[in-house]
Design a protein around this motif. Structure first.
Motif, PDB file in Angstrom:
ATOM      1  N   LEU A  24      10.084  -5.719   4.840  1.00 53.91           N
ATOM      2  CA  LEU A  24       9.232  -6.297   3.378  1.00 53.91           C
ATOM      3  C   LEU A  24       9.211  -5.485   2.388  1.00 53.91           C
ATOM      4  N   GLY A  25       9.108  -4.108   2.695  1.00 55.52           N
ATOM      5  CA  GLY A  25       9.119  -3.408   1.765  1.00 55.52           C
ATOM      6  C   GLY A  25      10.095  -2.194   1.329  1.00 55.52           C
ATOM      7  N   PHE A 294       7.439   3.848  -3.134  1.00 60.63           N
ATOM      8  CA  PHE A 294       7.214   2.293  -2.754  1.00 60.63           C
ATOM      9  C   PHE A 294       7.126   2.379  -0.589  1.00 60.63           C
ATOM     10  N   ILE A 295       5.872   1.934  -0.964  1.00 59.97           N
ATOM     11  CA  ILE A 295       4.514   2.196  -0.148  1.00 59.97           C
ATOM     12  C   ILE A 295       4.632   0.665   0.217  1.00 59.97           C
ATOM     13  N   GLY A 296       3.449   1.064   1.510  1.00 57.42           N
ATOM     14  CA  GLY A 296       2.653  -0.050   1.615  1.00 57.42           C
ATOM     15  C   GLY A 296       1.943   0.245   1.465  1.00 57.42           C
ATOM     16  N   ASN A 325       3.193  -2.447  -1.622  1.00 58.54           N
ATOM     17  CA  ASN A 325       3.783  -4.268  -0.653  1.00 58.54           C
ATOM     18  C   ASN A 325       2.038  -4.371   0.544  1.00 58.54           C
ATOM     19  N   GLY A 326       2.011  -5.242   0.228  1.00 59.80           N
ATOM     20  CA  GLY A 326       1.368  -5.856   1.227  1.00 59.80           C
ATOM     21  C   GLY A 326       1.679  -6.062   2.178  1.00 59.80           C
ATOM     22  N   TYR A 327       0.795  -6.766   2.725  1.00 58.58           N
ATOM     23  CA  TYR A 327       1.426  -6.647   4.792  1.00 58.58           C
ATOM     24  C   TYR A 327       2.151  -8.120   4.667  1.00 58.58           C
ATOM     25  N   LEU A 328       2.732  -7.931   5.831  1.00 57.84           N
ATOM     26  CA  LEU A 328       3.408  -9.322   6.255  1.00 57.84           C
ATOM     27  C   LEU A 328       3.023  -9.983   7.582  1.00 57.84           C
TER      28      LEU A 328
END
Length: 702
Positions: A24-25, A294-296, A325-328
């Motif tokens: 995702l990220g 770019f990180i979670g 980014n958020g979680y999946l």
């Protein structure tokens, strides 16, 4: 003016394969990078495997390999997966490299010489059977705050409390099951507390020409931590440990989180050595270049506090921006091996599903906010089949044949009047696409893409070229309609190029018209020769998704585990006291793990029907429940299961089991009136206990 950008994404840990949660990220980063290149900016995209730490040391030991051999195999798998998902790295490296050793040591010695490193004796838990100090995550016990068992040594995944490992009640080693003991050890600390002013200035944009360093919600969370007071950071670990030794400190190693972010710079250093780029042009304090991470959202504290302070203290520039980014989740819940939704990237690829379908699906939900994304597998199938095949590819497949059959593969010298009006309308919708990509609002890009594709398909349906082809008197109009459609197809391809690089490359070859940048896509293809059309994409076969889920179930346990579960006969006996309380009272004995029936009977377990469920502002772990408890009335309960259930609305109407006679607990978010029961190891591995719908709210659980 062209911008100079150094871009990284979070480093995958080298103890197992990539899964779709990782992707995702990473996909978000690659889309942004490709868009920046289309804007004409100079971009250097680097990443690496995060290859140090106790988990990797133990996983290698379990596999019967040296850590070096173990991480080499993992890295090869990661790079193969990235290649098939069409990542555009300029350099992919490893944190176990000479460049990283040199840079980590340089940053440490600069911090030390500037007076930012302190030595302190600490008491640390030690496994007497494995003969090693235990990292926080290798200690479990009962949460000292809410009483939930099997919580990690740094925080409770049920109530969200943070604490020291010595505060756990009945702690045990995850590695051996033995009760750990406290031992003294000298550790090295980075004095983060000395950087309060620097971090406030960084948050305010002092070093980024006023540009926000993060989404407003992320920045607010960082300021909250800053306002709460910064604690100095333990950056050392004791042998045995797989990592880099600290200079002039025998038996001490850099904690993995010190050298992991330095790995960004090490990967870039390797690129510089290979290509002749100047490292200081991007990392010097006077650099005019930009550095984007770019990180979670689970690692914003490291990147938003420790990392900029380390860089500044060591004489390097601070980052320009953090993109979080958020979680999946999958099908509305956390990824689950038992349900086959803990899907590895390789399993997805082996199922024969086009890798760019996942890139597109993720893009439809990504913005600059760190929101969780749900991979609803049915919606995934329908969205890809509708948007990419039914709308976009359909434009070319319905019109290209007529151009070849009647016009020798050459487009019309001009559009008709109706097509000209519609083309200008499409260009208006296209305006600002580069800015949307730059801001990270990929969801708006795809929304516009669908709107524009619908306009084009509506015009094709209204003109019906398949009917026009039967009438020779309509040849010129047929030529104009099909030429407009294929030019619009190319415009849409330009929109999608950062998301679907390989597919758009095939479209460019069909059109014989490469798209070099976003402005180039706006050019009308008048009197232009094209090649014969060949299918670009096919619909997702639902059987492939079913096969992917089944394969994920079959592969349960196939990936290497970083830790060994404690043996049942080695589980420590319950004493009801934390390690610090035992030391204070010189306690060595412990009570049996069994309890009397009367003790169990003291718990009042009831059925609650979820009437409301929502995220809790200011917490990444909690959900707020309102339960209909029948004769007990309405109960408000805060539960630390957010990582497991990313869409709280879907929980409304469910029956849950809760402890009704637990003393209410006042939290900063409100009063919590009970505890909802769940099964699992914590974090994303939690499942709410359910009851048949016939069970009424307030019913006693026996």
């Amino acid at each position: 003016m062209s911008r100079r950008l150094l871009v990284t994404h979070a480093l995958p840990y080298a103890n197992g394969p990539l899964h779709l949660g990782h992707m995702l990220g990473y996909i978000q980063t690659d889309i942004w990078v490709r868009a920046q290149r289309m804007m004409g900016n100079e971009v250097h995209f680097v990443a690496a495997d995060d290859a140090h730490g106790t988990p990797i040391m133990l996983a290698a030991e379990k596999a019967g390999m040296s850590p070096e051999a173990f991480i080499a195999g993992i890295r090869a798998g990661h790079e193969a997966d990235f290649a098939e998902f069409n990542f555009s790295f300029d350099q992919y490296h490893t944190t176990h490299s000479d460049e990283n050793r040199e840079l980590a040591s340089l940053i440490y010695t600069r911090l030390r010489d500037a007076g930012y490193i302190a030595k302190r004796n600490i008491k640390q838990l030690f496994d007497p059977e494995k003969q090693m100090f235990l990292p926080d995550r290798y200690i479990k016990g009962v949460c000292p705050n809410c009483g939930t068992p099997d919580q990690y040594g740094d925080n409770c995944e049920h109530c969200g409390a943070t604490y020291a490992p010595t505060d756990l009640i009945n702690p045990y080693s995850v590695m051996s099951g033995a009760t750990p003991v406290l031992r003294d050890s000298e550790h090295y600390f980075f004095e983060l507390s000395k950087f309060q002013g620097l971090l406030r200035d960084w948050f305010a944009g002092k070093f980024t020409h006023g540009r926000p360093v993060a989404n407003s919600g992320v920045a607010a969370k960082l300021r909250e931590w800053l306002d709460g007071g910064l604690k100095d950071w333990d950056i050392s670990r004791d042998a045995p440990y797989f990592g880099f030794p600290i200079p002039d400190a025998p038996g001490k190693f850099f904690y993995v989180w010190l050298d992991a972010p330095v790995g960004y710079l090490a990967s870039f250093k390797a690129l510089c050595d290979r290509t002749g780029l100047k490292f200081d042009d991007f990392l010097g304090t006077d650099s005019t270049a930009e550095m984007h991470h770019f990180i979670g959202k689970d690692i914003i504290n490291f990147h938003g506090l420790f990392w900029p302070a380390m860089l500044h203290g060591a004489g390097f520039r601070t980052p320009t921006a953090l993109h979080v980014n958020g979680y999946l989740t999958v099908n509305g819940a956390k990824m689950s091996k038992s349900r086959g939704t803990f899907i590895q990237a390789r399993t997805y690829l082996d199922a024969g599903i086009h890798p760019e379908f996942l890139r597109y699906y993720f893009a439809t939900m990504l913005s600059d906010a760190p929101v969780d994304v749900d991979l609803d597998l049915k919606a995934f199938e329908e969205r890809v089949n509708s948007h990419l095949v039914g709308k976009w590819v359909n434009i070319a497949s319905r019109t290209a044949g007529f151009v070849q059959k009647f016009f020798d593969g050459r487009l019309a010298p001009q559009f008709g009047a109706q097509e000209t009006v519609l083309w200008n309308s499409l260009l208006e919708h296209y305006d600002g696409i580069a800015e949307l990509y730059d801001s990270g609002d990929f969801a708006e890009v795809t929304r516009r893409f669908v709107l524009m594709a619908d306009l084009v398909n509506g015009h094709i349906a209204a003109k019906a070229p398949w009917a026009m082809a039967k009438d020779e008197a309509l040849r010129e109009e047929l030529h104009q309609v099909c030429s407009f459609a294929l030019t619009a197809f190319r415009l849409l391809a330009g929109m999608l190029k950062p998301i679907l690089p390989a597919t758009v490359t095939a479209a460019e070859q069909f059109l014989a018209a490469p798209i070099t940048d976003f402005d180039d896509a706006r050019a009308a293809l008048h009197n232009h020769a094209i090649h014969a059309f060949e299918p670009l994409l096919g619909r997702i076969d639902p059987k492939r998704i079913e096969a992917m889920v089944e394969a994920s179930k079959d592969s349960l346990g196939s990936s290497p585990e970083p830790v060994a579960a404690p043996a049942a006969n080695k589980k420590p006996k319950e004493s009801g006291k934390s390690m610090s309380e035992k030391v204070a009272g010189n306690e060595t004995a412990a009570a049996p793990t069994t309890i009397a029936m009367d003790d169990f009977a003291r718990l009042d377990l009831r059925i609650g029907k979820v009437s409301a469920c929502e995220f809790v502002d200011g917490s990444d772990k909690l959900l707020r429940f309102e339960l209909d408890a029948g004769p007990l009335g309405t109960r408000q309960i805060f539960s630390g299961i957010r990582a497991a259930y990313g869409e709280p609305d879907k929980l409304i109407g469910r029956n849950v089991v809760f402890i009704a006679n637990l003393a209410p607990r006042k939290m900063r978010f409100g009063l919590s009136e009970g505890m909802i029961l769940s099964a699992g190891d914590g974090g994303s591995d939690l499942f709410l206990l359910d009851a048949d719908q016939g069970a009424k709210p307030g019913a006693t659980v026996r």
